[in-house]
Motif scaffolding. Structure first.
Motif, PDB file in Angstrom:
ATOM      1  N   TYR A 143      -9.083  -0.052   9.641  1.00  0.00           N
ATOM      2  CA  TYR A 143      -9.359  -0.926  10.560  1.00  0.00           C
ATOM      3  C   TYR A 143      -9.570  -0.006  11.910  1.00  0.00           C
ATOM      4  O   TYR A 143      -9.940   0.068  12.304  1.00  0.00           O
ATOM      5  CB  TYR A 143      -7.771  -1.292  10.975  1.00  0.00           C
ATOM      6  CG  TYR A 143      -6.700  -2.500  10.089  1.00  0.00           C
ATOM      7  CD1 TYR A 143      -8.388  -4.119  10.698  1.00  0.00           C
ATOM      8  CD2 TYR A 143      -6.445  -3.002   9.182  1.00  0.00           C
ATOM      9  CE1 TYR A 143      -8.327  -4.884   9.435  1.00  0.00           C
ATOM     10  CE2 TYR A 143      -5.888  -3.530   8.721  1.00  0.00           C
ATOM     11  CZ  TYR A 143      -6.614  -5.675   9.092  1.00  0.00           C
ATOM     12  OH  TYR A 143      -6.628  -6.344   8.125  1.00  0.00           O
TER      13      TYR A 143
ATOM     14  N   PHE B  59      -6.233   2.331  11.659  1.00  0.00           N
ATOM     15  CA  PHE B  59      -5.329   2.113  10.512  1.00  0.00           C
ATOM     16  C   PHE B  59      -5.311   2.142   9.412  1.00  0.00           C
ATOM     17  O   PHE B  59      -6.206   1.299   9.046  1.00  0.00           O
ATOM     18  CB  PHE B  59      -4.444   1.737  10.873  1.00  0.00           C
ATOM     19  CG  PHE B  59      -2.688   1.337  10.188  1.00  0.00           C
ATOM     20  CD1 PHE B  59      -1.663   1.881  10.840  1.00  0.00           C
ATOM     21  CD2 PHE B  59      -3.076   0.006   9.171  1.00  0.00           C
ATOM     22  CE1 PHE B  59      -1.119   1.571   9.756  1.00  0.00           C
ATOM     23  CE2 PHE B  59      -1.982  -0.060   8.551  1.00  0.00           C
ATOM     24  CZ  PHE B  59      -1.063   0.522   8.585  1.00  0.00           C
TER      25      PHE B  59
ATOM     26  N   ALA C 138      -4.535   0.287   6.291  1.00  0.00           N
ATOM     27  CA  ALA C 138      -4.141  -0.478   5.669  1.00  0.00           C
ATOM     28  C   ALA C 138      -4.106  -0.878   4.310  1.00  0.00           C
ATOM     29  O   ALA C 138      -3.328  -0.908   3.211  1.00  0.00           O
ATOM     30  CB  ALA C 138      -4.356  -2.022   5.816  1.00  0.00           C
TER      31      ALA C 138
ATOM     32  N   PRO D  42       6.395  -5.806   0.873  1.00  0.00           N
ATOM     33  CA  PRO D  42       7.137  -6.255   2.031  1.00  0.00           C
ATOM     34  C   PRO D  42       5.866  -6.253   2.693  1.00  0.00           C
ATOM     35  O   PRO D  42       4.594  -6.034   2.805  1.00  0.00           O
ATOM     36  CB  PRO D  42       7.647  -4.954   1.819  1.00  0.00           C
ATOM     37  CG  PRO D  42       6.512  -3.173   1.522  1.00  0.00           C
ATOM     38  CD  PRO D  42       6.231  -4.534   0.281  1.00  0.00           C
TER      39      PRO D  42
ATOM     40  N   GLY E 224      -0.238  -4.649   2.834  1.00  0.00           N
ATOM     41  CA  GLY E 224      -1.913  -5.322   2.927  1.00  0.00           C
ATOM     42  C   GLY E 224      -2.163  -6.097   2.278  1.00  0.00           C
ATOM     43  O   GLY E 224      -3.277  -6.017   1.790  1.00  0.00           O
TER      44      GLY E 224
ATOM     45  N   SER F 135      -2.252  -9.548   3.383  1.00  0.00           N
ATOM     46  CA  SER F 135      -3.429 -10.726   3.847  1.00  0.00           C
ATOM     47  C   SER F 135      -4.509  -9.828   4.055  1.00  0.00           C
ATOM     48  O   SER F 135      -5.633 -10.426   4.191  1.00  0.00           O
ATOM     49  CB  SER F 135      -2.390 -10.610   5.548  1.00  0.00           C
ATOM     50  OG  SER F 135      -1.400 -11.580   4.618  1.00  0.00           O
ATOM     51  N   THR F 136      -4.452  -8.326   3.771  1.00  0.00           N
ATOM     52  CA  THR F 136      -5.903  -7.442   4.236  1.00  0.00           C
ATOM     53  C   THR F 136      -6.303  -7.280   3.005  1.00  0.00           C
ATOM     54  O   THR F 136      -7.759  -7.885   3.387  1.00  0.00           O
ATOM     55  CB  THR F 136      -5.434  -5.932   4.826  1.00  0.00           C
ATOM     56  OG1 THR F 136      -4.606  -5.698   5.750  1.00  0.00           O
ATOM     57  CG2 THR F 136      -7.098  -6.231   5.010  1.00  0.00           C
TER      58      THR F 136
ATOM     59  N   GLU G  36       1.080 -16.747   1.714  1.00  0.00           N
ATOM     60  CA  GLU G  36       2.731 -17.341   1.650  1.00  0.00           C
ATOM     61  C   GLU G  36       2.367 -18.445   2.113  1.00  0.00           C
ATOM     62  O   GLU G  36       2.605 -19.387   3.704  1.00  0.00           O
ATOM     63  CB  GLU G  36       3.276 -16.123   2.936  1.00  0.00           C
ATOM     64  CG  GLU G  36       3.671 -15.310   2.828  1.00  0.00           C
ATOM     65  CD  GLU G  36       4.259 -14.294   3.538  1.00  0.00           C
ATOM     66  OE1 GLU G  36       4.387 -15.127   4.505  1.00  0.00           O
ATOM     67  OE2 GLU G  36       3.591 -12.849   3.497  1.00  0.00           O
TER      68      GLU G  36
ATOM     69  N   GLN H 130     -12.748  -9.567  11.244  1.00  0.00           N
ATOM     70  CA  GLN H 130     -12.424  -7.596  11.332  1.00  0.00           C
ATOM     71  C   GLN H 130     -12.759  -6.169  11.277  1.00  0.00           C
ATOM     72  O   GLN H 130     -12.707  -6.487   9.257  1.00  0.00           O
ATOM     73  CB  GLN H 130     -11.407  -7.985  11.244  1.00  0.00           C
ATOM     74  CG  GLN H 130     -10.443  -8.896  12.040  1.00  0.00           C
ATOM     75  CD  GLN H 130      -8.800  -9.154  11.994  1.00  0.00           C
ATOM     76  OE1 GLN H 130      -8.023  -9.440  11.431  1.00  0.00           O
ATOM     77  NE2 GLN H 130      -7.832  -9.270  13.617  1.00  0.00           N
TER      78      GLN H 130
HETATM   79  N1  LIG Z   1      -6.773  -6.173  13.647  1.00  0.00           N
HETATM   80  C1  LIG Z   1      -5.643  -5.668  12.847  1.00  0.00           C
HETATM   81  N2  LIG Z   1      -6.074  -4.418  13.689  1.00  0.00           N
HETATM   82  C2  LIG Z   1      -5.295  -2.938  13.188  1.00  0.00           C
HETATM   83  N3  LIG Z   1      -4.050  -3.424  12.286  1.00  0.00           N
HETATM   84  C3  LIG Z   1      -4.241  -4.318  11.217  1.00  0.00           C
HETATM   85  C4  LIG Z   1      -4.780  -5.605  11.952  1.00  0.00           C
HETATM   86  N4  LIG Z   1      -4.120  -6.098  10.644  1.00  0.00           N
HETATM   87  C5  LIG Z   1      -3.363  -5.796  10.049  1.00  0.00           C
HETATM   88  N5  LIG Z   1      -3.263  -4.494  10.507  1.00  0.00           N
HETATM   89  C6  LIG Z   1      -2.781  -3.395   9.880  1.00  0.00           C
HETATM   90  O1  LIG Z   1      -2.436  -3.218   8.921  1.00  0.00           O
HETATM   91  C7  LIG Z   1      -1.497  -3.532   7.929  1.00  0.00           C
HETATM   92  C8  LIG Z   1      -1.235  -4.575   6.664  1.00  0.00           C
HETATM   93  O2  LIG Z   1      -1.144  -5.656   7.188  1.00  0.00           O
HETATM   94  P1  LIG Z   1      -1.207  -6.617   6.068  1.00  0.00           P
HETATM   95  O3  LIG Z   1      -1.185  -8.303   7.702  1.00  0.00           O
HETATM   96  O4  LIG Z   1      -2.425  -6.990   4.797  1.00  0.00           O
HETATM   97  O5  LIG Z   1       0.154  -7.055   5.640  1.00  0.00           O
HETATM   98  P2  LIG Z   1       0.883  -7.887   4.729  1.00  0.00           P
HETATM   99  O6  LIG Z   1       1.344  -6.837   3.623  1.00  0.00           O
HETATM  100  O7  LIG Z   1       0.038  -9.321   4.646  1.00  0.00           O
HETATM  101  O8  LIG Z   1       2.427  -8.291   6.114  1.00  0.00           O
HETATM  102  P3  LIG Z   1       3.133  -9.319   5.541  1.00  0.00           P
HETATM  103  O9  LIG Z   1       3.680  -9.586   4.399  1.00  0.00           O
HETATM  104  O10 LIG Z   1       3.486  -9.738   7.091  1.00  0.00           O
HETATM  105  O11 LIG Z   1       1.996 -10.779   6.020  1.00  0.00           O
HETATM  106  C9  LIG Z   1      -0.228  -2.997   8.531  1.00  0.00           C
HETATM  107  O12 LIG Z   1       0.200  -2.280   9.071  1.00  0.00           O
HETATM  108  C10 LIG Z   1      -0.819  -3.945   9.634  1.00  0.00           C
HETATM  109  O13 LIG Z   1       0.088  -3.895  11.112  1.00  0.00           O
END
Ligand SMILES: Nc1ncnc2c1ncn2[C@@H]1O[C@H](COP(=O)(O)OP(=O)(O)OP(=O)(O)O)[C@@H](O)[C@H]1O
Ligand SMILES: [Mg+2]
Lengths: 304, 257
Positions: A14, A18, A20, A39, A43, A45-46, A162, B257
Motif C-alpha cells: 500500500y 505496508f 499486505a 484472521p 489480506g 479483502s486486499t 463476508e 488504492q
Molecule cells: N488502504 C490501505 N492502506 C494501507 N494499509 C491497508 C489499506 N487497506 C488495508 N490495509 C492493510 O492491509 C492488511 C490487509 O487488510 P485486508 O483488508 O485485506 O484484511 P482482511 O483479511 O480483509 O481482514 P478482515 O477480516 O478484517 O476484513 C491490513 O493490515 C490492513 O491494515
C-alpha cells in the motif's frame, strides 16, 4: 475444466509502505465453491480488491476465466460479480434503481435489466422493498441488496467478502441455501467468512491466508482429515469428584458438572465413557467444544 | 463491451445524474433562480436605472448575459463535483469502477449530467430575465456554441476537483473562492473600458472575461474582447481538462488504492 481464477505471485504494497500481500498463488476451478479464510487483516479483502480492480497490484498476475486483468480488463470484469465487505451503494437511491442501474453499467438493455432485477430481488426476498431508499433497509437486507446487485449481469464468478456478517441465523441459512443453489446452476463462488461453520458447510476447497501469505490451500475434506485433535464438552448429572481423571486422555474440569476431554486422532470415545462409568460419573449430554474447522484453524495459525 | 453496450452504460449514468439534480431541486435549481432574480431586481431594476447606459445598452440588458453565463458555469461545475465526490464519499463510485465500461463512458456520462444542469439553470435564469428585459439574440451560433463549450469545460474541471476532494469543504472551495470572484471581475457587471489601463490589462488575464464577453457578443452583438480568441481559449482549456481527467481515470489516481 478451466480456471475461474488464477493468481500468481500477487504482491501488494500500500501507499504507506505496508506489504499486505507477500506474493500469493491461488487457483479456483470453474464451478467450485471456494472459501478464503484468515484472521482480521490477513489480506482477504486486499486480494478481492485486486481481482475486481479496486486495488492496484504491486506485482504478480491475475486472470479470470483466462482473461488477464492487465490485458483484458473489461472482459475479466464482465465475468465477476462482487459483494464487498462494506456497504457501497447510494443511501438515497431506491433498491430498484441501484440494481437496475448496475445492470446498465454492464450494458444490459433496460428491458433485460428490469427483468433480471425482478428475478433477483424476488429470490433474495427484497421485492417488497424495491421502492425503499437503501438507507432504510436493515443490515441483512443491505447485504442481500448487494448480492442482487452483484448477480444482475449474471457473472460466472461471484465473490462475496463476508456476506453473512451481522446476519441472523435464520437468514444466514437461507442465504446459504441460495448460494448453494446458484453454485449448482454453475456459478463459481469465492467466499470469505469468519464463521468457519459456514465455510465447512458450503465450500469444497479452501485457502487460509495469514499476514499476506497462503498458509494452506487444499480440499476441505483433506483439511478436515488433518484434524488430529478434537475437544468434547461433557455435562454430568452429579457434581464431578475433584480427583476425576481418565487414563490416556487430557481432561479439564471447567465447572462442577462440566468436563472437557481432548480426543487424539484414532482415540476411542468408548474408553472415555468406560472410565467415567467406573468412577460413577453419569454423562447427560455431549457436544464439540468448537467447530472442527475452527480447531484446525486455530492450530494452523498458531503454527505459522 | 460493444459500442451499443457502452452507449447503454453512458445513458444509464446521464439518466441517473439528471434524476439526481431534479430530485434535489431545492438545492440545485431553486437557489440560482432566487439569487439571479435578486440580481435582476437590485442591479437591473433598482440601481441600473441610475447607472444609465453601459456599452450602448441599458444596464439591465448589459448584465443579463453575464449573469446567465455565471449560472451556467457554477451549476455545471457544482453538479459534477458534488455528484462524483458524493459517489466517492459513499463509496458507490465502486459500482462504476468494477464495471466494464470505458473511462470515456464514465467521464462523458458525468460531464453530460453537468452540462444538463448548467443548461437547465441557464434556461431558467433566461426565462426569469424576460420579466425584466427583452432579449434579441444576435448570433445564435455563437451563443449556443459558447454555452455548450463552457459547460463542458467546467463539468470537466468539476470532475478533477471531485477526484482530489477529501471532504465537503474541498467541494465548495473552488466555486466560492475561484469561480464566483473571477466571474464577478470578468466583466459581468461592467465593461472593462471603464477600468484604468492597468486593471483592464489585468482583467484580460481572466479567462472568465472571454467567456462572459463571447456570450454577451452572442446575445447583444458587442464584446470587449475578440470572440475568436474566446472560443480558442475555451477550446484549449477543455482539451487540457479532458486530457487530465482521462489521466486520472486511466491511472486510477485517488480512485483505486
Ligand atoms: N488502504 C490501505 N492502506 C494501507 N494499509 C491497508 C489499506 N487497506 C488495508 N490495509 C492493510 O492491509 C492488511 C490487509 O487488510 P485486508 O483488508 O485485506 O484484511 P482482511 O483479511 O480483509 O481482514 P478482515 O477480516 O478484517 O476484513 C491490513 O493490515 C490492513 O491494515
Ligand atoms: Mg476484509
Amino acid at each position: 475444466m478451466s480456471k475461474a481464477l488464477e493468481i500468481r505471485g500477487l504482491r501488494k504494497v500500500y501507499d504507506n509502505g505496508f506489504e499486505a500481500l507477500k506474493g500469493i498463488d491461488l487457483c479456483v476451478e470453474e464451478g467450485d465453491f471456494f472459501a478464503l479464510l484468515g484472521p482480521n487483516g490477513a489480506g482477504k479483502s486486499t486480494t478481492i480488491g485486486i481481482i475486481c480492480s479496486l486495488v492496484k497490484k504491486t506485482a504478480g498476475s491475475v486472470s479470470v476465466f483466462g482473461h488477464s486483468i492487465d490485458s483484458e480488463l473489461a472482459l475479466a470484469k464482465k465475468e465477476i460479480g462482487i459483494v464487498p465487505q462494506e456497504f457501497n451503494f447510494s443511501n438515497f437511491e431506491s433498491v430498484w434503481d441501484i440494481v437496475v442501474n448496475q445492470a446498465g453499467y454492464y450494458g444490459l438493455t433496460r428491458e433485460l435489466a428490469e427483468q433480471r432485477a425482478e428475478t433477483y430481488l424476488r429470490q433474495l426476498d427484497l421485492w417488497e422493498k424495491r421502492n425503499t431508499a437503501s438507507r432504510m433497509l436493515s443490515g441483512g437486507m443491505k447485504r442481500r441488496l448487494m448480492i442482487a446487485r452483484a448477480l444482475v449481469h449474471e457473472p460466472r464468478l461471484l465473490i462475496l467478502d463476508e456476506p453473512t456478517a451481522g446476519v441472523d441465523i435464520e437468514l444466514r441459512r437461507s442465504m446459504w441455501a441460495f448460494l448453494k443453489e446458484i453454485n449448482q446452476r454453475g456459478t463459481t463462488i469465492i467466499l470469505t467468512t469468519h464463521y468457519l461453520e459456514e465455510a465447512e458447510s458450503l465450500c469444497r476447497n479452501i485457502a487460509i491466508i495469514d499476514s499476506g501469505e497462503i498458509a494452506e490451500n487444499t480440499a476441505m475434506k483433506t483439511l478436515l482429515k488433518q484434524l488430529h485433535r478434537e475437544t468434547f464438552v461433557l455435562d454430568t448429572k452429579e457434581p464431578l469428584p475433584d480427583t476425576i481423571s481418565i487414563a490416556g486422555f487430557e481432561t479439564h474440569k471447567t465447572d462442577e458438572q462440566m468436563l472437557e476431554v481432548a480426543l487424539e486422532k484414532g482415540g476411542s470415545l468408548n474408553a472415555v465413557f468406560a472410565a467415567l462409568s467406573e468412577q460413577g460419573v453419569e454423562v447427560t449430554s455431549m457436544r464439540n467444544k468448537a467447530n472442527r474447522l475452527e480447531e484446525l484453524f486455530v492450530s494452523l495459525l498458531a503454527k505459522s | 463491451m460493444t459500442t451499443r453496450e457502452q452507449w447503454i452504460a453512458f445513458i444509464t449514468i446521464v439518466r441517473k445524474e439528471i434524476r439526481r439534480f431534479l430530485r434535489i431541486w431545492m438545492q440545485t435549481l431553486l437557489p440560482p433562480a432566487i439569487t439571479m432574480s435578486l440580481y435582476f431586481i437590485i442591479f437591473g431594476a433598482l440601481i441600473g436605472s441610475r447607472i444609465g447606459e453601459m456599452g450602448g445598452f441599458t444596464y439591465m440588458e448589459f448584465v443579463v448575459p453575464g449573469l446567465i453565463m455565471m449560472s451556467v458555469i457554477t451549476n455545471a461545475y457544482s453538479n459534477v463535483v458534488s455528484s462524483f465526490f458524493g459517489a466517492k464519499f459513499q463509496r458507490f463510485v465502486e459500482e462504476i469502477l468494477v464495471s466494464p465500461m470505458s473511462n470515456n463512458t464514465v467521464l462523458w456520462g458525468y460531464v453530460l449530467g453537468g452540462v444538463a444542469r448548467g443548461l437547465l439553470v441557464g434556461l431558467i435564469v433566461t426565462l426569469l430575465s424576460l420579466f425584466f428585459t427583452r432579449l434579441h439574440i444576435q448570433h445564435i451560433g455563437v451563443t449556443v456554441g459558447i454555452v455548450l463549450m463552457t459547460s463542458i469545460m467546467f463539468s470537466l474541471a468539476g470532475f478533477i476537483n471531485a477526484v482530489y476532494a477529501n471532504n465537503f469543504d474541498d467541494v465548495s472551495i473552488v466555486p466560492v473562492f475561484v469561480l464566483t470572484p473571477l466571474t464577478y471581475l470578468g466583466g459581468v457587471f461592467y465593461s472593462i473600458d471603464l477600468l484604468p489601463e492597468f486593471w483592464a490589462d489585468v482583467s484580460r488575464l481572466n479567462p472568465m472575461l472571454y467567456i462572459v464577453n463571447a456570450f454577451r457578443y452572442g446575445v447583444l452583438g458587442v464584446s470587449d474582447v475578440n470572440v475568436g480568441t474566446a472560443f480558442l481559449m475555451v477550446g484549449v482549456f477543455t482539451l487540457l481538462a479532458y486530457g487530465y481527467c482521462m489521466y486520472l481515470l486511466n491511472t486510477g489516481k485517488r480512485l483505486r488504492q
